[in-house]
Design an enzyme around this catalytic site. Structure first.
Site: not given
Ligand code: PBG
Length: 330
Positions: A195, A248
């Site tokens: 991520k 991601k």
């Molecule tokens: C954290 C989380 C995020 C997203 C999914 N889980 C936000 C982040 O890391 O700030 C982002 C998903 C998206 O942008 O569609 N709980």
């Protein structure tokens, strides 16, 4: 031997031949639709930066879930928007937390849907960080216990898959151990293994009110410049017991999806995040891009890169197009 004997265009001449030799076929079975669950009743609040997406109270969530089941979208990812936040993010692991209530209601409704729980503290902490704060830093190891409690509370509420998105080191091992100890040996973990610290999450943080109050997420989410590190993160999570690993965002990281696909044997998921959705919607609203063709092309690219599972806010639209036989959209 080349031209004029060889003519690649021969196979492009007729639509039926084009579909016969099409290499990548995305199927509805692969898609997961993320939804935001809010407290209250009769709430269907539009998310400004994600036109067409809403914060839904339980009653409205059930209606949306039924629509997904009818459309044939097989899975939902649930994010909670609690009424109150605190420094410990206690709403994340409360047995009557907003997501836990939603999971119980979905289980009772017995819909043919896989319910996936996002496990992170950031939507629940008053400071918006993904873990406990000590001395202005995220305390990685102290956070693990809370993540494990969150995972177990979601499994108890009926989550079919647990998806940790916090990026703390060691959390897959901690969550696996806690799930097993609580008797959930059969509940899979889909870890957000790779991520990135991405600007593409902007609309999500709007939706969830989870932007960090100070600092940013660069001490735990990955540097967008790093590809090799992705392989290390993915391998570590598999070693710790992840059943599915996720990359991601998706579209700007197709090379990473491909590299991870080649390195691990478990299924690979990719998350087409809020910013990817917002870009398509904004351009389409201006008449600058064809929405449906963009959805097809972007999702197909992610599948072509090697993703087995794709999380996308466009899942319902893709399902509608597929049902209408308009896939690829004309
Ligand atoms: C954290 C989380 C995020 C997203 C999914 N889980 C936000 C982040 O890391 O700030 C982002 C998903 C998206 O942008 O569609 N709980």
């Amino acid at each position: 031997m080349g031209f004029p004997v060889i003519r690649p265009r021969r196979l492009r001449d007729a639509s039926l031949v084009r579909s016969m030799v099409r290499e990548t076929r995305l199927s509805l079975d692969q898609l997961v639709y993320p939804l935001f669950v809010a407290e209250g009743k009769n709430v269907r609040e539009p998310i400004a930066s994600m036109p067409g997406q809403f914060r839904l109270s339980l009653d409205k969530l059930l209606i949306e879930a039924e629509r997904m089941a009818t459309l044939g979208v097989p899975a939902l990812m649930l994010f909670g928007i609690p009424a109150a936040k605190d420094p410990q993010g206690s709403g994340a692991y409360a047995d009557d937390g907003v997501v836990q209530q939603a999971m119980r209601a979905l289980r009772e409704a017995k819909l043919p849907l896989v319910v996936i729980g996002d496990v992170c503290l950031c939507e629940y902490t008053s400071h918006g960080h993904c873990g406990l704060i000590a001395d202005n830093r995220i305390d990685n190891d102290a956070t693990l216990d809370l993540l494990a409690r969150t995972a177990v509370s979601q499994a108890r509420a009926g989550a079919d898959i647990i998806a940790p998105s916090d990026m703390m080191d060691g959390r897959v091992r901690a969550i696996r151990a806690a799930l097993d100890a609580a008797g959930f040996v059969h509940t899979p973990i889909m870890s957000y293994a790779v991520k990135y610290a991405s600007a593409f999450y902007g609309p999500f943080r709007d939706a969830a009110g989870s932007a960090p109050a100070f600092g940013d997420r660069r001490t735990h989410q990955m540097d967008p410049a790093n590809g090799r590190e992705a392989l290390r993160e993915a391998a570590l999570d598999v070693e710790e017991g992840a059943d599915i690993v996720m990359v991601k965002p998706a579209l700007a990281y197709l090379d990473v999806i491909r590299a991870v696909r080649e390195r691990v044997d478990v299924p690979v998921a990719a998350y087409a995040v809020s910013g990817e959705y917002a870009m398509i919607e904004a351009a389409a609203a201006n008449g600058w891009l064809d929405r449906d063709r963009m959805i097809y092309e972007c999702l197909t690219a992610v599948a072509r890169a090697g993703a087995d599972v794709i999380l996308t806010y466009h899942a319902p639209r893709a399902a509608e197009l597929m049902a209408a036989g308009d896939w690829p959209p004309g």
